[in-house]
Design a protein around this motif. Structure first.
Motif, PDB file in Angstrom:
ATOM      1  N   PRO A  92       0.737  -1.276   0.091  1.00  0.00           N
ATOM      2  CA  PRO A  92       0.018  -0.017  -0.021  1.00  0.00           C
ATOM      3  C   PRO A  92       0.733   1.332   0.082  1.00  0.00           C
ATOM      4  N   ALA A  93       2.052   1.309   0.713  1.00  0.00           N
ATOM      5  CA  ALA A  93       2.834   2.297   0.576  1.00  0.00           C
ATOM      6  C   ALA A  93       3.478   2.756  -0.586  1.00  0.00           C
ATOM      7  N   ASP A  94       3.211   1.864  -1.518  1.00  0.00           N
ATOM      8  CA  ASP A  94       3.730   2.001  -3.144  1.00  0.00           C
ATOM      9  C   ASP A  94       2.579   2.296  -4.131  1.00  0.00           C
ATOM     10  N   ILE A  95       1.478   2.394  -3.750  1.00  0.00           N
ATOM     11  CA  ILE A  95       0.367   2.651  -4.786  1.00  0.00           C
ATOM     12  C   ILE A  95       0.596   3.494  -5.655  1.00  0.00           C
ATOM     13  N   GLU A  96       0.923   5.015  -4.967  1.00  0.00           N
ATOM     14  CA  GLU A  96       1.116   6.023  -6.028  1.00  0.00           C
ATOM     15  C   GLU A  96       2.368   5.864  -6.504  1.00  0.00           C
ATOM     16  N   ALA A  97       3.471   5.345  -6.051  1.00  0.00           N
ATOM     17  CA  ALA A  97       4.708   5.295  -6.848  1.00  0.00           C
ATOM     18  C   ALA A  97       4.618   4.391  -7.938  1.00  0.00           C
ATOM     19  N   GLU A  98       3.639   3.313  -7.937  1.00  0.00           N
ATOM     20  CA  GLU A  98       3.382   2.340  -9.112  1.00  0.00           C
ATOM     21  C   GLU A  98       3.057   3.201 -10.264  1.00  0.00           C
ATOM     22  N   THR A  99       1.927   4.037  -9.953  1.00  0.00           N
ATOM     23  CA  THR A  99       1.313   4.970 -11.010  1.00  0.00           C
ATOM     24  C   THR A  99       2.531   5.693 -11.716  1.00  0.00           C
ATOM     25  N   ALA A 100       3.344   6.440 -10.653  1.00  0.00           N
ATOM     26  CA  ALA A 100       4.306   7.272 -11.450  1.00  0.00           C
ATOM     27  C   ALA A 100       5.448   6.333 -12.080  1.00  0.00           C
ATOM     28  N   TYR A 101       5.934   5.267 -11.636  1.00  0.00           N
ATOM     29  CA  TYR A 101       6.466   4.442 -12.493  1.00  0.00           C
ATOM     30  C   TYR A 101       6.124   4.193 -13.712  1.00  0.00           C
ATOM     31  N   VAL A 102       4.899   3.633 -13.851  1.00  0.00           N
ATOM     32  CA  VAL A 102       4.382   3.418 -15.285  1.00  0.00           C
ATOM     33  C   VAL A 102       4.131   4.508 -16.032  1.00  0.00           C
ATOM     34  N   ALA A 103       3.891   5.839 -15.433  1.00  0.00           N
ATOM     35  CA  ALA A 103       3.669   6.853 -16.396  1.00  0.00           C
ATOM     36  C   ALA A 103       5.135   7.422 -16.833  1.00  0.00           C
ATOM     37  N   ARG A 104       6.104   7.015 -16.165  1.00  0.00           N
ATOM     38  CA  ARG A 104       7.568   7.340 -16.753  1.00  0.00           C
ATOM     39  C   ARG A 104       7.701   6.483 -17.927  1.00  0.00           C
ATOM     40  N   LYS A 105       7.457   5.298 -18.067  1.00  0.00           N
ATOM     41  CA  LYS A 105       7.468   4.292 -18.977  1.00  0.00           C
ATOM     42  C   LYS A 105       6.559   4.730 -20.124  1.00  0.00           C
ATOM     43  N   ALA A 106       5.344   5.333 -19.712  1.00  0.00           N
ATOM     44  CA  ALA A 106       4.400   5.602 -20.862  1.00  0.00           C
ATOM     45  C   ALA A 106       5.222   6.926 -21.548  1.00  0.00           C
ATOM     46  N   ARG A 107       5.924   7.804 -21.226  1.00  0.00           N
ATOM     47  CA  ARG A 107       6.493   9.105 -21.986  1.00  0.00           C
ATOM     48  C   ARG A 107       7.664   8.672 -22.652  1.00  0.00           C
ATOM     49  N   LYS A 108       8.044   7.727 -22.708  1.00  0.00           N
ATOM     50  CA  LYS A 108       9.328   6.931 -23.577  1.00  0.00           C
ATOM     51  C   LYS A 108       8.715   7.015 -24.876  1.00  0.00           C
ATOM     52  N   PRO A 109       9.578   7.406 -26.051  1.00  0.00           N
ATOM     53  CA  PRO A 109       9.220   7.499 -27.286  1.00  0.00           C
ATOM     54  C   PRO A 109       8.878   5.994 -27.854  1.00  0.00           C
ATOM     55  N   GLY A 110       7.680   6.222 -28.420  1.00  0.00           N
ATOM     56  CA  GLY A 110       7.017   4.799 -28.990  1.00  0.00           C
ATOM     57  C   GLY A 110       6.445   3.680 -28.063  1.00  0.00           C
ATOM     58  N   SER A 111       6.462   4.187 -26.548  1.00  0.00           N
ATOM     59  CA  SER A 111       5.758   3.360 -25.425  1.00  0.00           C
ATOM     60  C   SER A 111       4.558   3.160 -26.115  1.00  0.00           C
ATOM     61  N   LEU A 112       3.941   1.845 -25.938  1.00  0.00           N
ATOM     62  CA  LEU A 112       2.534   1.313 -25.959  1.00  0.00           C
ATOM     63  C   LEU A 112       1.615   1.683 -24.860  1.00  0.00           C
ATOM     64  N   LEU A 113       2.191   2.308 -23.718  1.00  0.00           N
ATOM     65  CA  LEU A 113       1.129   2.343 -22.690  1.00  0.00           C
ATOM     66  C   LEU A 113       0.464   3.670 -22.932  1.00  0.00           C
ATOM     67  N   ARG A 114      -0.927   3.501 -22.518  1.00  0.00           N
ATOM     68  CA  ARG A 114      -1.613   4.756 -22.750  1.00  0.00           C
ATOM     69  C   ARG A 114      -2.520   5.215 -21.471  1.00  0.00           C
ATOM     70  N   GLY A 115      -2.291   4.619 -20.323  1.00  0.00           N
ATOM     71  CA  GLY A 115      -3.063   4.673 -19.036  1.00  0.00           C
ATOM     72  C   GLY A 115      -2.602   3.773 -17.688  1.00  0.00           C
ATOM     73  N   ALA A 116      -3.332   3.989 -16.979  1.00  0.00           N
ATOM     74  CA  ALA A 116      -3.059   2.912 -15.763  1.00  0.00           C
ATOM     75  C   ALA A 116      -4.528   2.728 -15.082  1.00  0.00           C
ATOM     76  N   ILE A 117      -4.774   1.543 -14.664  1.00  0.00           N
ATOM     77  CA  ILE A 117      -5.746   1.223 -13.818  1.00  0.00           C
ATOM     78  C   ILE A 117      -4.900   1.092 -12.431  1.00  0.00           C
ATOM     79  N   ALA A 118      -5.087   1.928 -11.601  1.00  0.00           N
ATOM     80  CA  ALA A 118      -4.277   2.117 -10.451  1.00  0.00           C
ATOM     81  C   ALA A 118      -5.248   1.324  -9.292  1.00  0.00           C
ATOM     82  N   ALA A 119      -4.166   0.812  -8.305  1.00  0.00           N
ATOM     83  CA  ALA A 119      -4.656   0.468  -7.092  1.00  0.00           C
ATOM     84  C   ALA A 119      -5.350   1.336  -6.305  1.00  0.00           C
ATOM     85  N   CYS A 120      -6.177   0.996  -5.342  1.00  0.00           N
ATOM     86  CA  CYS A 120      -6.796   1.922  -4.349  1.00  0.00           C
ATOM     87  C   CYS A 120      -7.221   1.161  -3.250  1.00  0.00           C
TER      88      CYS A 120
END
Length: 278
Positions: free
Chosen positions: A56-84
């Protein structure tokens, strides 16, 4: 092309996953880069990351981690279904922070790993109701006997879009269809729920399943929800327990071979694009 609505990235050097210790076959890193290589070869063009039940302490860190991956050129990532944690008093503030990111497309709280009555709590239900008008979805991951609990939650939030993960988690390995079949028919009567065609290869016998093993479960799910209310997900890397991403993609195409071009397009991309505004 295919929109994958259920990718998990596992990076134990960046985030903590307490549950992995009890699942040795998955207790290692599964990188976005490895997934993307195979996904592109299989025709996947867009992906939503699904939370991986981090500490649980990493929930928002996980979203931020995935968002960084999404910002890389050519990434397939379009969004996240986040934990809550809708049972927590701080959910309302967390929801507002998540909305500000614009990257979060929905939420999930895995319900089959917590007491059955968690979703019956007043605060939990109040917080799920806060999703009304946000455009954010809520994924339901429940076992067949818990589907009535999910139905009760859905009925209290008719303006919230729910997504039922993994065809309702049927026990395919043991060939069990009841009460799963009846519960699926009932939950699909709610117009604010879509069914996710995912996960099933992990619930079948890893050594012996075939397309025909999966067919009754996938076809019943599509049959009760209809082609306008189904989406597709890889459930990678959990799908590696039943053969892997390429195997699941091939099985999917075989399972829907008799469908029309329009029906296939709805399942594989169109419905997801509409629901999550991709």
């Amino acid at each position: 092309m295919i929109i994958d609505t259920h990718l998990h990235i596992v990076d134990r050097g960046a985030l903590s996953y307490p549950w992995l210790k009890s699942t040795p076959a998955l207790d290692r890193d599964f990188s976005y880069e490895d997934y993307a290589r195979e996904a592109r070869r299989g025709g996947i063009s867009d992906t939503l990351h699904m939370e991986v039940d981090v500490d649980p302490a990493d929930i928002e860190a996980e979203t931020a981690y995935v968002a960084r991956k999404a910002r890389k050129p050519g990434s397939l990532l379009r969004g996240a279904i986040a934990a809550c944690r809708p049972e927590d008093p701080g959910f309302a503030e967390y929801l507002e922070r998540a909305r500000e990111t614009l990257f979060v497309k929905g939420f999930r709280r895995v319900l089959h790993v917590v007491p059955d009555d968690l979703s019956e709590g007043a605060l939990f239900r109040e917080n799920i109701g806060r999703l009304k008008g946000t455009g954010l979805t809520f994924d339901l991951c429940v076992l067949p006997h818990q589907i009535p609990k999910a139905i009760a939650l859905i009925d209290l939030a008719p303006d919230v879009q729910f997504v039922l993960d993994h065809c309702g988690v049927p026990d395919i390995k043991d060939g069990a269809e009841h009460p799963w079949r009846e519960h699926m028919t009932e939950i699909a009567r709610r117009p604010n729920v879509v069914g996710k065609i995912s996960g099933v290869v992990a619930y079948a016998d890893a050594e012996s399943w075939t397309v025909e093993t999966l067919r009754p479960y996938v076809e019943h799910t599509i049959g009760v929800f209809g082609w306008d209310r189904v989406v597709w997900g890889s459930d990678w890397p959990v799908c590696t327990l039943g053969g892997g991403l390429s195997t699941w993609l091939a099985a999917t195409h075989a399972l829907v071979a008799g469908a029309s071009v329009e029906e296939k397009a709805k399942l594989l991309s169109g419905n997801a694009r509409r629901i999550w505004r991709l």
